[in-house]
Write a protein that holds these residues in place. Structure first.
Motif, PDB file in Angstrom:
ATOM      1  N   ILE A 139      41.458  69.536  46.717  1.00 52.63           N
ATOM      2  CA  ILE A 139      40.850  70.841  47.162  1.00 52.63           C
ATOM      3  C   ILE A 139      39.818  71.560  46.114  1.00 52.63           C
ATOM      4  N   TYR A 140      40.377  71.698  45.119  1.00 53.92           N
ATOM      5  CA  TYR A 140      39.763  72.150  43.743  1.00 53.92           C
ATOM      6  C   TYR A 140      38.373  71.564  43.544  1.00 53.92           C
ATOM      7  N   ALA A 141      38.526  70.248  43.456  1.00 60.59           N
ATOM      8  CA  ALA A 141      37.260  69.398  43.107  1.00 60.59           C
ATOM      9  C   ALA A 141      36.315  69.702  44.156  1.00 60.59           C
ATOM     10  N   VAL A 142      36.552  69.389  45.413  1.00 55.96           N
ATOM     11  CA  VAL A 142      35.813  69.483  46.582  1.00 55.96           C
ATOM     12  C   VAL A 142      35.047  70.879  46.554  1.00 55.96           C
ATOM     13  N   PHE A 143      35.486  71.956  46.351  1.00 51.19           N
ATOM     14  CA  PHE A 143      34.751  73.222  46.289  1.00 51.19           C
ATOM     15  C   PHE A 143      34.021  73.568  45.018  1.00 51.19           C
ATOM     16  N   SER A 144      34.822  73.323  43.890  1.00 49.18           N
ATOM     17  CA  SER A 144      34.353  73.519  42.521  1.00 49.18           C
ATOM     18  C   SER A 144      33.108  72.574  42.265  1.00 49.18           C
ATOM     19  N   LEU A 145      33.073  71.528  42.299  1.00 52.88           N
ATOM     20  CA  LEU A 145      32.021  70.591  41.900  1.00 52.88           C
ATOM     21  C   LEU A 145      30.934  70.787  42.450  1.00 52.88           C
ATOM     22  N   PRO A 146      30.730  71.055  43.959  1.00 53.52           N
ATOM     23  CA  PRO A 146      29.196  71.219  44.493  1.00 53.52           C
ATOM     24  C   PRO A 146      28.944  72.779  44.360  1.00 53.52           C
ATOM     25  N   ILE A 147      29.682  73.778  44.078  1.00 51.18           N
ATOM     26  CA  ILE A 147      29.253  75.024  43.863  1.00 51.18           C
ATOM     27  C   ILE A 147      28.731  75.119  42.745  1.00 51.18           C
TER      28      ILE A 147
END
Length: 302
Positions: free
Chosen positions: A80-88
């Motif tokens: 979850i952290y990767a899915v939101f943090s990376l693109p943002i």
């Protein structure tokens, strides 16, 4: 001596010299990377507390892993952290770089200000953001309280409410955004200005120039930062470990590396920790390979 013999002798000398030059790296790689990795692979098949001799247990650790609820929870949290943090963070870094590449007043100062946070040590960063996210006296809630009061709502308890700990960590992941911004700025310097001039002659507006000139030529830099981001987000550890030891309320920000550390150095189950480290390596490797496969269609090299 024939010319062929002299050529062979020269090539052999060059090969020996090359091997001699890379030998410090090769020795270091073998001692500090290859040997530990092989040992970790063997220990993942053992029960080992770090003191007594390892006891070979076959695939017991693998069976434990499949039925370990904490493993699946940290895997979900990290995903979850990767899915939101990376693109943002990637999107914001590109926007900041494009803005700072334009001839805006005080451009050098703005570039310095956005890079300075990356120089702050992680422990100091964690302490600063513990104050910023404080539900009662934190800087963020001091700003939000009057705005939310007009809507009849109260500011969130960022680090004390399980619903807000993950958003807090995602916001915090934007703190070191200055590093990719600098790389994007370097990539933007490589875009030939003649292409922008040709696009203007063809009647292309700012949006078309961004979409058809800037982003395609910046795609190798974007790809590099995405790969580095994948490696970073799947190893996030120090700051959440300091701010929310144990993962916070309901362990909603208990990430993979935090669990790996606890298994090894808190519970002294080094065999199981070695298995977790190999699984982490394989996850990052698979995601990186996927990124490379996708890059064949969307990354354009000049």
């Amino acid at each position: 001596m024939s010319r062929a013999t002299r050529n062979c002798s020269g090539q052999g000398h060059s090969l020996s010299a090359g091997l001699l030059w890379i030998s410090p790296w090769a020795v270091g790689f073998a001692l500090f990377m290859l040997v530990p990795m092989v040992m970790a692979l063997y220990l993942s098949l053992c029960e080992f507390d770090g003191i007594r001799r390892p006891v070979f247990t076959g695939f017991d650790n693998f069976r434990t892993l499949l039925h370990d609820p904490t493993f699946w929870k940290v895997l979900k949290n990290t995903a979850i952290y990767a899915v939101f943090s990376l693109p943002i963070s990637a999107l914001l870094a590109i926007l900041f770089a494009i803005a700072l590449n334009a001839p805006v007043p005080g451009r050098t100062l703005w570039r310095a200000l956005i890079f300075v946070p990356t120089l702050v040590p992680m422990v100091a960063t964690a302490m600063i953001w513990m104050w910023v996210f404080n539900g009662e006296y934190g800087l963020l809630n001091i700003v939000l309280r009057p705005l939310l009061h007009m809507l009849g709502a109260a500011p969130p308890n960022w680090l004390g409410d399980a619903r807000w700990t993950m958003p807090a960590m995602i916001i915090l992941s934007l703190w070191p955004i200055g590093h990719p911004v600098v790389i994007y700025l370097a990539g933007l310097q490589e875009v030939p200005t003649v292409l922008y001039e040709a696009a203007r002659v063809d009647g292309a507006g700012p949006w078309n120039r961004l979409w058809n000139v800037t982003l395609p030529l910046l795609s190798p830099t974007i790809f590099y930062n995405i790969v580095m981001g994948i490696i970073f987000v799947w190893q996030v550890f120090a700051i959440p470990h300091i701010m929310l030891r144990g993962g916070g309320p309901q362990q909603n920000v208990y990430f993979y590396s935090m669990y790996l550390y606890d298994v090894g150095f808190t519970f002294q189950r080094f065999g199981y920790a070695c298995l977790l480290s190999w699984v982490q390596l394989l996850i990052i490797l698979v995601l990186t390979v996927c990124a490379f496969q996708l890059s064949k269609r969307v990354v354009h090299y000049q």
